[in-house]
Design a protein around this motif. Structure first.
Motif, PDB file in Angstrom:
ATOM      1  N   ALA A   1       0.840  -1.206   0.000  1.00 19.46           N
ATOM      2  CA  ALA A   1       0.000   0.000   0.000  1.00 19.46           C
ATOM      3  C   ALA A   1       0.874   1.256   0.000  1.00 19.46           C
ATOM      4  O   ALA A   1       0.584   2.224  -0.714  1.00 19.46           O
ATOM      5  N   ILE A   2       1.957   1.223   0.785  1.00 20.90           N
ATOM      6  CA  ILE A   2       2.867   2.377   0.860  1.00 20.90           C
ATOM      7  C   ILE A   2       3.522   2.606  -0.506  1.00 20.90           C
ATOM      8  O   ILE A   2       3.599   3.736  -1.006  1.00 20.90           O
ATOM      9  N   LYS A   3       3.973   1.526  -1.145  1.00 20.16           N
ATOM     10  CA  LYS A   3       4.591   1.661  -2.470  1.00 20.16           C
ATOM     11  C   LYS A   3       3.585   2.164  -3.502  1.00 20.16           C
ATOM     12  O   LYS A   3       3.894   3.032  -4.326  1.00 20.16           O
ATOM     13  N   LEU A   4       2.358   1.627  -3.441  1.00 16.76           N
ATOM     14  CA  LEU A   4       1.332   2.065  -4.390  1.00 16.76           C
ATOM     15  C   LEU A   4       1.039   3.557  -4.201  1.00 16.76           C
ATOM     16  O   LEU A   4       0.948   4.317  -5.173  1.00 16.76           O
ATOM     17  N   ALA A   5       0.939   3.973  -2.931  1.00 15.06           N
ATOM     18  CA  ALA A   5       0.650   5.389  -2.643  1.00 15.06           C
ATOM     19  C   ALA A   5       1.777   6.280  -3.152  1.00 15.06           C
ATOM     20  O   ALA A   5       1.530   7.362  -3.695  1.00 15.06           O
ATOM     21  N   ARG A   6       3.018   5.827  -2.981  1.00 12.24           N
ATOM     22  CA  ARG A   6       4.141   6.646  -3.454  1.00 12.24           C
ATOM     23  C   ARG A   6       4.150   6.753  -4.973  1.00 12.24           C
ATOM     24  O   ARG A   6       4.391   7.828  -5.528  1.00 12.24           O
ATOM     25  N   LYS A   7       3.890   5.636  -5.656  1.00 19.10           N
ATOM     26  CA  LYS A   7       3.881   5.721  -7.120  1.00 19.10           C
ATOM     27  C   LYS A   7       2.735   6.627  -7.591  1.00 19.10           C
ATOM     28  O   LYS A   7       2.910   7.435  -8.498  1.00 19.10           O
TER      29      LYS A   7
ATOM     30  N   PHE B   1       0.213   0.165 -10.548  1.00 20.55           N
ATOM     31  CA  PHE B   1       1.364  -0.734 -10.743  1.00 20.55           C
ATOM     32  C   PHE B   1       1.406  -1.304 -12.168  1.00 20.55           C
ATOM     33  O   PHE B   1       0.376  -1.698 -12.722  1.00 20.55           O
ATOM     34  N   GLN B   2       2.612  -1.369 -12.702  1.00 20.29           N
ATOM     35  CA  GLN B   2       2.856  -2.002 -14.001  1.00 20.29           C
ATOM     36  C   GLN B   2       3.668  -3.286 -13.767  1.00 20.29           C
ATOM     37  O   GLN B   2       4.312  -3.419 -12.732  1.00 20.29           O
ATOM     38  N   PRO B   3       3.653  -4.220 -14.749  1.00 23.27           N
ATOM     39  CA  PRO B   3       4.422  -5.463 -14.572  1.00 23.27           C
ATOM     40  C   PRO B   3       5.869  -5.185 -14.155  1.00 23.27           C
ATOM     41  O   PRO B   3       6.529  -4.314 -14.725  1.00 23.27           O
ATOM     42  N   GLY B   4       6.318  -5.916 -13.111  1.00 22.00           N
ATOM     43  CA  GLY B   4       7.699  -5.780 -12.655  1.00 22.00           C
ATOM     44  C   GLY B   4       7.890  -4.782 -11.532  1.00 22.00           C
ATOM     45  O   GLY B   4       8.951  -4.728 -10.921  1.00 22.00           O
ATOM     46  N   GLU B   5       6.878  -3.975 -11.211  1.00 24.01           N
ATOM     47  CA  GLU B   5       7.061  -2.930 -10.200  1.00 24.01           C
ATOM     48  C   GLU B   5       6.840  -3.399  -8.770  1.00 24.01           C
ATOM     49  O   GLU B   5       7.301  -2.753  -7.828  1.00 24.01           O
ATOM     50  N   HIS B   6       6.107  -4.480  -8.594  1.00 24.86           N
ATOM     51  CA  HIS B   6       5.957  -5.041  -7.253  1.00 24.86           C
ATOM     52  C   HIS B   6       5.681  -6.526  -7.407  1.00 24.86           C
ATOM     53  O   HIS B   6       5.063  -6.943  -8.389  1.00 24.86           O
TER      54      HIS B   6
END
Ligand SMILES: *Cc1c(COP(=O)(O)O)cnc(C)c1O
Length: 427
Positions: free
Chosen positions: A131-137, A297-302
């Motif tokens: 969730a933190i990574k998604l929010a940052r992106k 998110f795109q493929p490879g990002e998480h």
């Protein structure tokens, strides 16, 4: 099959109560396992329904449930069936291929929540990291924020990875582990002016608030329910500013509150929310859900090697379907009412020692007077001696999080034991 039949089948598990293996030694355990937990001196080796047995053959009523995790209790026939079926069929393949069970579980969650998309992982901390990574992106690519800040609450709990101990607004979880992850800021829980001030004051240079990560009910922080008016205003502020509203439902979600998701108590829907503990009924699984608009998110990002494998998803799906088929949420509401009213009756007898009973459904806390010496751990130890497993939520709150299938008779037994334990520790 009725819930009652399922419970009877589970509690009549063939080996329950039989002679135990007594070769277990706490000394050799402590010599080989890192001492990351302050453990009670008992070793559990078997369970059925809401009961567990230790290596000495002693029986306990389990009001911990792996800390709000064993949704269907222990050895539930639906889980035994799903585990057996799935391990025989296919237990793990890479996410490089489509996994039908993962798709089915995602669809069940989407049909039963406000979510449009799901990412699977293995734990609560990992779900919050996602969730933190998604929010940052989202902040970088949609909100155009160079240095995004995530607001979290004091007394919160979000996990034990570096980013999630940073998100956790409690110094005791962070001590010795600095430098922490930048980009977090803490506000008081249930205090809307703290949020308003933070959003306006943190808007400086490249910095801006991108998201709020918050529990609908604070679990570890002492079983503190969110305030309806506070959450309604949070939603309004996020709608006006574009800040993402992210709920940590790791402990309160999956039916524990008496509704499937804790946010249903608050009358607002998050943009992103996380689940773990109860989702697989004790099989490790975590999930991060989002609305379509913030699924960036795109493929490879998480990614996660084990995340969403056929085993975990097949079992979690069986847990979800059982919850629904057996109308277990009704039991959670009824048993929760029974438990709270019983605890309130006990609290009335100890006005000097006990200050409050609070919670939703089957996540409840009994708070001890802050000005006396008695701690939650004292009460928990006394209860264990009487055959009831409980767990503290902070130093002054005793937490009650039994399996969601707990019966009326089991709640009554637990209440009797709590009363006995209190008589002992206050004597
Ligand atoms: C337990 C918990 C977590 C951490 O989950 P793990 O599976 O232990 O990583 C995160 N948030 C909340 C609210 C929790 O209760």
């Amino acid at each position: 099959m009725s819930l009652q039949t399922l419970i009877e089948q589970a509690t009549n598990f063939p080996e329950s109560g039989s002679a135990a293996s007594s070769t277990f030694s706490t000394d050799s355990f402590d010599a080989s396992v890192m001492s990351t937990y302050g453990r009670f001196p008992l070793a559990l080796e078997r369970g059925a329904g809401c009961r567990v047995w230790d290596t000495q053959g002693r029986e306990y009523l389990d009001f911990v449930a792996g800390i709000a995790t064993c949704t269907l209790g222990h050895a539930h026939p639906a889980m035994v069936e799903a585990v057996t079926r799935q391990i025989q069929k296919l237990h793990h393949v890479s996410n490089l291929y489509y996994i039908p069970e993962q798709g089915e579980l995602a669809q069940w969650i989407i049909q039963h929540s406000c979510a449009d998309r799901v990412f699977f992982c293995n734990s609560g901390a990992e779900a919050n990291e996602a969730a933190i990574k998604l929010a940052r992106k989202y902040a970088h690519t949609v909100l155009d924020i160079e240095k995004p800040i995530i607001l979290t609450a004091n007394a919160s709990f979000h996990g034990r990875t570096l980013a999630t101990i940073t998100a956790t607004g409690q110094a005791k979880y962070q001590k010795y582990f600095d430098p922490l992850v930048p980009g977090f800021y803490y506000v008081d829980y249930n205090d809307i002016s703290a949020i308003e001030t933070a959003i306006s004051e943190l808007d400086e240079g490249d910095y801006r608030v991108a998201a709020i990560l918050i529990e609908p009910l604070q679990g570890e922080g002492g079983v503190r329910p969110g305030d309806v008016e506070y959450f309604r205003k949070l939603r309004q502020i996020c709608d006006e500013t574009g800040v993402l509203l992210m709920f940590d439902e790791v402990q309160v979600g999956m039916g524990r509150s008496g509704k499937l998701w804790g946010y249903e108590y608050l009358g607002v829907e998050p943009d992103i929310f996380t689940s773990a503990k109860g989702l697989g009924g004790g099989i490790p699984i975590g999930a991060m859900m989002s609305k379509k608009f913030c699924d960036v998110f795109q493929p490879g990002e998480h990614a996660s090697t084990f995340g969403g494998n056929p085993f975990a998803c097949g079992v979690a799906l069986a847990v979800c379907q059982t919850l629904e088929r057996e109308n277990i949420l009704q039991n959670v509401q009824d048993r929760g009412e029974q438990l709270r009213s019983g605890l309130r009756a006990i609290a009335a007898k100890y006005p000097h020692h006990l200050t409050e009973v609070r919670g939703w459904g089957l996540i409840n806390g009994l708070e001890l007077n802050a000005d006396i010496q008695l701690t939650a751990a004292d009460v928990v130890k006394a209860a264990i001696n009487e055959g009831l497993l409980l767990v503290p939520a902070g130093p002054k709150v005793v937490r009650f999080v039994p399996p969601l299938i707990v019966t009326e008779a089991e709640v009554n037994t637990a209440l009797q034991i709590v009363e006995k334990a209190l008589a002992t520790v206050t004597a």
